[in-house]
Design an enzyme around this catalytic site. Sequence first.
Site: not given
Lengths: 562, 562
Positions: B185, B332, B441, B446
């Site tokens: 991520t 996450e 975003k 991201w």
Amino acid sequence: MQGMIMDEPLLLSTLLWRTERLYHDKTIVTRLGHDRYHSYTYAECGQRVRRLANALTTLGVEQGDRVATLAWNHYRHFETYYAVPGMGATLHTVNLRLFEEQQAYTLNHAGSKVLILDVDQLSLAEKLVEIGIPGIESFVIMTDGPLPETTLSPVYHYEELLAAASPAFEFPELDERSAAAICFTSATTGNPKGVVYSHRALVLQSMALNMQNQLGIREQEIWMAISPMFHANAWCVPHAALLAGATLVLPGVHPLEADYIETIRDQRVTGMNAAVTVGSMMRDYLLDGHDDVDTSSLQRMWLGGQAPPRGLMEWWGKNRGVTVFTGYGMTESSPQVCFYSAKSSLSDLDEESVWRRRTSGGLPIPLMRVKIVDEAGEELPWDGNVVGTIMIRSPYTVNGYLDDPRSATAVIDGWFDTGDLGCIDPDGYVTVKDRAKDLIKSGGEWISSIDLENALMTHPHVREATVVSVPHEKWLERPVACVVLNHSTTVTGAELSDFLQERFAKWWIPDAFLFLADVPKTSMGKFNKKLIRELIAEGGLQPVEEWTNTSAKESSAAPIAS
Amino acid sequence: MQGMIMDEPLLLSTLLWRTERLYHDKTIVTRLGHDRYHSYTYAECGQRVRRLANALTTLGVEQGDRVATLAWNHYRHFETYYAVPGMGATLHTVNLRLFEEQQAYTLNHAGSKVLILDVDQLSLAEKLVEIGIPGIESFVIMTDGPLPETTLSPVYHYEELLAAASPAFEFPELDERSAAAICFTSATTGNPKGVVYSHRALVLQSMALNMQNQLGIREQEIWMAISPMFHANAWCVPHAALLAGATLVLPGVHPLEADYIETIRDQRVTGMNAAVTVGSMMRDYLLDGHDDVDTSSLQRMWLGGQAPPRGLMEWWGKNRGVTVFTGYGMTESSPQVCFYSAKSSLSDLDEESVWRRRTSGGLPIPLMRVKIVDEAGEELPWDGNVVGTIMIRSPYTVNGYLDDPRSATAVIDGWFDTGDLGCIDPDGYVTVKDRAKDLIKSGGEWISSIDLENALMTHPHVREATVVSVPHEKWLERPVACVVLNHSTTVTGAELSDFLQERFAKWWIPDAFLFLADVPKTSMGKFNKKLIRELIAEGGLQPVEEWTNTSAKESSAAPIAS
């Protein structure tokens, strides 16, 4: 390589945390009597759960201890479901249907320290003290009234304990494999066997139950949990209802079919679970002059413990718009093994084929593995015909019994032997055909035929005895004894019935005694129970004499259990 | 006291076991192109999964190893989802949207041994080899055609490997905490962070997703998983669909909005999940001369990644009879934290109040604990007004990142810091208000504003630079750079854009550069991004010069991701 995920344990207190916050204004409703209900919110319940945890702490209960209940389905019993496991102790729900000696045995065997009981169980508890339950250090009585006169000591009033306790209690972070609850299940012979549920098993089973295509309780539902909270955790339904945030309706102390029907009407109940026998008695009640009671809120009814007859399912559907569905479970599997759901492929099948599946035990629930094996333990095909012993394996299923030598034979190569014989069709629908074990399931509760036989054979005049199950309209199965007497002796059925009542709960006593010249045996010399059952069904058994307990049919001693 | 329950691990192979047996005839359908679909059953899939596990074994993959993919949503990629974790290795799904240097970094950081790639990713893979991915020992190409010319070596044909492998493979009994999958991520700054999912986390999340009042995929549904399989496990939807036995539809290689709409029509898709941007592009496609396409099968659409605008939700409802719902998640957390469901209490609320909840992130999912805290870490009330940092805790949530010093600040006292700011109303609906972290975003993916700022400030003529997010019709957010140049220097926006393109993926490049005399700062001397965003929105920022990338709006370089 290990995952890098929080090691958050699966605990019942985590379920409570969420429901207290998200569904704090949803209610738990308990029937108190005709037109009288107790209702409070999950938020209030949570506060009382914490008070109870503090109160039990002051009574000396510590992590790892056992706390027992003798109670019906109501909000106070529900509180023990979260307070006791939440604080790290283990809740032992004593089965009200067991024979007193067996109840005392379970209390002693579980090592329970505190006994929390309904006030109507007071004389039973006093009797248990006489029999001997020395481990119980405190008795707590759940009642709306004052503390009654009793020989129990020391004795506490549930409400007084709660009133004196703080509502602040931090639930400990337990190992998810900690014991949350203990239920005892009847054995083929001997004392009941202790099943010890972990938090993990109950959380996983609650999640599985609430999945789509399973029981799937929704927040929007008003769910009545009829199956007793003293039996297999009430099929995990209290946990599933709390997890869903559903309105939970509890039928209270010693409910009868009229009470269930009235509660449906009064509380607008949308779904319920009960033993097949209960569903049948509720139908009979409606048919017996109560056709006008409004049960229109009720949409679905889970009948379990045994396979519900198709006629009963059809009756509820046609007459009351209620969908009846079933599953397959046992105390040893938290308790579900299978659950019925209508696969999309069923839309292509004819009505009979669909009914065959609807009256089956259903499909293995998520995380559950099922297989059928032959006598050599070899796996058999899922062809819908071949019958084998049903073996199961899952994170919900026991790996043994509490301090019990019978653990040794319970699990074979990692698979639990259910003792049931069944087949599995190519789509995975499991149908139970018979039981390998000598157990009779009457009104949802087990009766050990072997124990009855052994007891009968201790009678001086009895040479041989075998007890078999016969179909019964109300209880689905009832025991019938076949007896061969010694030469030149006589004893009546009534005498044998009295003889057994000294040793067993009333509802265990066979409904009939058939005095035979000989009991049919297998080539191995064992009683051929299968043949005996068939002969009874066809009228092919020729008893020398026959005795039927004429009061058995209406007996209130028979169980209304799972 | 411990529970006496089987220690059966929660493994992805257990989900596969059940689906292969119960739903063997249900299908996985992959779009190959206009009017062309590949379809096979879960039973066939399971066989190929086992063949793949054997094939990977022959390539030297062992328990604990990592296997990487560079692939779109299709049946072969789905096979890796079960073969790799099933055999005890870990599946690293490389995000196709990352910049090449970052992709190489993730392959090296995860220590991946085999790279399985779509044939259209061939030149990318060759580029990655040039950058340096020395740990990759074998390349496996997924293609319907022959093995193409390539500098990759050693290179294998996916189908040839499977054809040569045995369909018999016994999945090992792994520790449920074993790593099943790795996704990276984007970080506030620096390289992407590795999230390592355990089998336990994915199984629990799949069960939670399929519960009532959650996503609740049913066996009867035909579900299209649009969110990419290279991003946060496609939101766990492939696992949830398999667990449900639902028909799974995968949109194939590089799909566009027209492809999604056609697939809905062709496959009679009933439900789908995609980034908000995709839902908006699909609407635009229908409005843009394709109003006659039959999408009547589609009943529900989960739009995630960001909060969907109410107008978009209303459009699908009013014009296409589709219920749009949303949740709140992140890589996450496997990934869901919250999910919307309409509580029964909402029936008493006015339309606006209901919409406030429908456009929120929803309610914490089962087993998920959420809190909001102030800057001192003190918990804030759930009053629907007070805004704090959202902290989460669950058996789905990371406790750190793969070999990464940033793990140190990820978890505080057992709670994961989401970096999001939000409020929670008294019913538990969580609304994300802003982000504490400097991330933008765009189309569900991201973009790190700090990385862009740092890069800009390495330009010899740039004195100060800050990058903020501005609302964007299609991508919801896009970066805009505010730049202060050194005295007596000039540089154009086009030049800065080119400058950044040497370092970042195309869709990271700001859509506009505002040349300012000064960047507004907070009292602490930090860039006041909140004020800058407000000034841009109100037209109150007075740039010395402004440069807009006129091709940005139509750029195909922008992401269509989570």
